[in-house]
Design a protein around this motif. Structure first.
Motif, short mmCIF file in Angstrom:
data_model
loop_
_atom_site.label_atom_id
_atom_site.label_comp_id
_atom_site.label_asym_id
_atom_site.label_seq_id
_atom_site.Cartn_x
_atom_site.Cartn_y
_atom_site.Cartn_z
N VAL A 109 1.77 3.47 -2.52
CA VAL A 109 3.10 3.63 -1.71
C VAL A 109 2.92 4.57 -0.68
CG1 VAL A 109 5.42 3.93 -1.39
CG2 VAL A 109 4.93 2.42 -3.31
N PHE A 110 2.67 5.82 -0.98
CA PHE A 110 2.32 7.08 0.05
C PHE A 110 1.28 6.71 1.01
CE2 PHE A 110 5.45 9.12 -2.47
CZ PHE A 110 5.83 10.30 -1.58
N ASN A 111 0.21 5.93 0.39
CA ASN A 111 -0.99 5.80 1.23
C ASN A 111 -0.86 4.59 2.29
OD1 ASN A 111 -4.00 3.86 1.19
ND2 ASN A 111 -4.19 5.97 1.37
N LYS A 112 0.01 3.60 1.83
CA LYS A 112 0.29 2.36 2.64
C LYS A 112 1.32 2.73 3.51
CE LYS A 112 -0.71 -1.18 -0.83
NZ LYS A 112 -1.88 -1.68 -0.49
N GLU A 113 2.35 3.69 3.17
CA GLU A 113 3.12 3.95 4.11
C GLU A 113 3.12 5.14 5.26
OE1 GLU A 113 6.14 2.34 4.65
OE2 GLU A 113 5.73 0.96 2.71
N ALA A 114 2.18 5.99 4.75
CA ALA A 114 1.89 7.35 5.39
C ALA A 114 0.61 7.59 5.58
CB ALA A 114 2.89 8.51 4.87
N GLY A 115 -0.25 6.92 4.80
CA GLY A 115 -1.82 7.21 5.06
C GLY A 115 -2.24 8.35 4.47
N PHE A 132 -0.10 15.59 -2.16
CA PHE A 132 -0.76 14.65 -0.84
C PHE A 132 -0.89 15.55 0.21
CE2 PHE A 132 2.29 11.86 -3.20
CZ PHE A 132 1.34 10.60 -3.60
N ASN A 133 -1.78 15.02 0.96
CA ASN A 133 -2.12 15.58 2.36
C ASN A 133 -1.32 15.05 3.49
OD1 ASN A 133 -3.49 13.19 2.37
ND2 ASN A 133 -5.25 14.00 3.71
N LEU A 134 0.15 15.15 3.43
CA LEU A 134 0.86 14.42 4.12
C LEU A 134 1.58 15.30 5.25
CD1 LEU A 134 2.73 11.84 3.94
CD2 LEU A 134 4.35 13.12 2.76
N ASP A 135 1.34 14.97 6.49
CA ASP A 135 1.94 15.80 7.44
C ASP A 135 3.31 15.79 7.75
OD1 ASP A 135 -0.95 16.16 8.68
OD2 ASP A 135 -0.77 14.16 9.80
N ASP A 136 4.16 14.77 7.54
CA ASP A 136 5.56 14.92 7.58
C ASP A 136 6.08 15.24 6.36
OD1 ASP A 136 8.00 14.84 8.92
OD2 ASP A 136 7.92 12.61 8.93
N PHE A 137 7.03 16.45 6.36
CA PHE A 137 7.83 16.61 5.39
C PHE A 137 9.33 15.99 5.34
CE2 PHE A 137 10.09 19.60 2.42
CZ PHE A 137 9.42 19.21 1.24
N LYS A 141 12.54 10.24 3.79
CA LYS A 141 11.38 9.34 3.74
C LYS A 141 10.89 9.12 2.11
CE LYS A 141 9.49 8.70 8.55
NZ LYS A 141 8.42 9.37 9.43
N ILE A 142 10.60 10.42 1.61
CA ILE A 142 10.01 10.49 0.35
C ILE A 142 10.77 9.75 -0.57
CG2 ILE A 142 9.39 12.04 -1.57
CD1 ILE A 142 8.51 13.97 0.47
N SER A 143 12.16 9.89 -0.55
CA SER A 143 13.12 8.95 -1.51
C SER A 143 12.83 7.50 -1.28
CB SER A 143 14.30 9.60 -1.20
OG SER A 143 15.33 9.01 -1.88
N ASP A 144 12.50 7.15 0.09
CA ASP A 144 12.45 5.87 0.35
C ASP A 144 11.14 5.45 -0.26
OD1 ASP A 144 14.90 5.58 1.89
OD2 ASP A 144 13.71 5.79 3.89
N TYR A 145 10.21 6.16 -0.08
CA TYR A 145 8.84 5.73 -0.95
C TYR A 145 9.00 5.50 -2.29
CZ TYR A 145 6.68 7.78 3.29
OH TYR A 145 6.41 7.81 4.69
N PHE A 146 9.65 6.19 -3.10
CA PHE A 146 10.17 6.10 -4.54
C PHE A 146 10.82 4.83 -4.65
CE2 PHE A 146 8.44 10.15 -4.82
CZ PHE A 146 8.03 10.25 -6.33
#
Length: 236
Positions: A109-115, A132-137, A141-146
């Motif tokens: 999910v994190f890969n598809k939604e945020a790369g 994750f190497n995620l730019d935006d903290f 959004k993270i809760s939505d990914y779950f």
């Protein structure tokens, strides 16, 4: 040595022959379904039973050393050539399988939604974490990914495991969610395929359907510095 879990994660018992014993406690078999600690997944436990006299030898640790899977037993007495039956602590293994598949769902999910790609992680019987190497903290959004991850669980996607030649697998970069590239020595890549959702190169054990994971609970997210975000989760 054949690692039976690579072809079938659901093997609970198996028969094998003892190949070697070191210091009366480190046992190598000609084949095994016990998973050795590695790749963020803890080791299996259980017992080895010598077939000719039914003597039991508890397995308290399993690791991989010099390319061989070693079973540490707490009772001495096994000898090379002994015919044995291995029995996994299935409650422990099945929980770890659920956690490992859960980690694939979350990372997919994190890969598809945020790369995002995975930079680290691991899990126990109680909880898991992924870096994750995620730019935006953004905690919302993270809760939505779950929430999206739980939808994958509820949709009951079947899971298939197979291998592909290295060159063929590398032509599909979406299967590599880890930031680090595979070493050149790996010729055949084992793929864990969550049908109609995500495929990842992986050597661990997994359930057969996403519905077996159970409810995924988002515990918290930490900002670990530039582009480095850590999420904690558990399954219930």
């Amino acid at each position: 040595m054949e690692a039976l879990y690579l072809k079938d994660s659901n093997i609970k018992e198996f028969e094998a022959t003892v190949e070697s014993v070191k210091d009366d406690k480190f046992v190598v078999l000609d084949q095994t379904a016990f998973y050795p600690e590695g790749g963020g997944q803890p080791f299996d436990t259980g017992k080895i039973i010598r077939i000719n006299d039914n003597e039991e030898f508890p397995v308290i640790y399993v690791g991989k050393f010099d390319g061989k899977i070693s079973h540490q037993i707490s009772t001495p007495g096994l000898k090379p050539g002994d015919k044995i039956k291995g029995i996994l602590d299935w409650g422990r293994r099945y929980t770890l399988m659920r956690y490992h598949t859960c980690a694939h769902i979350i990372s997919g999910v994190f890969n598809k939604e945020a790369g995002a790609l995975i930079t680290g992680g691991g899990f126990t019987l109680e909880k898991g974490r992924i870096d994750f190497n995620l730019d935006d903290f953004d905690r919302e959004k993270i809760s939505d990914y779950f929430a999206s991850a739980n939808k994958i669980v509820e949709d009951a996607h079947p899971i298939e495991v197979y291998t592909l030649p290295r060159e063929e697998a590398l032509e599909m970069p979406e299967m590599f969610k880890l930031k680090n590239v595979l070493p050149p020595s790996v010729e055949n890549i084992r793929i864990v395929d969550i049908k109609d959702f995500d495929r990842q190169a992986d050597g661990g054990t997994h359930v057969s359907n996403t519905s077996e994971v159970g409810k995924i609970e988002f515990i918290k997210a930490d900002n670990k510095g530039k582009n480095n975000r850590r999420v904690y989760f558990k399954v219930s």
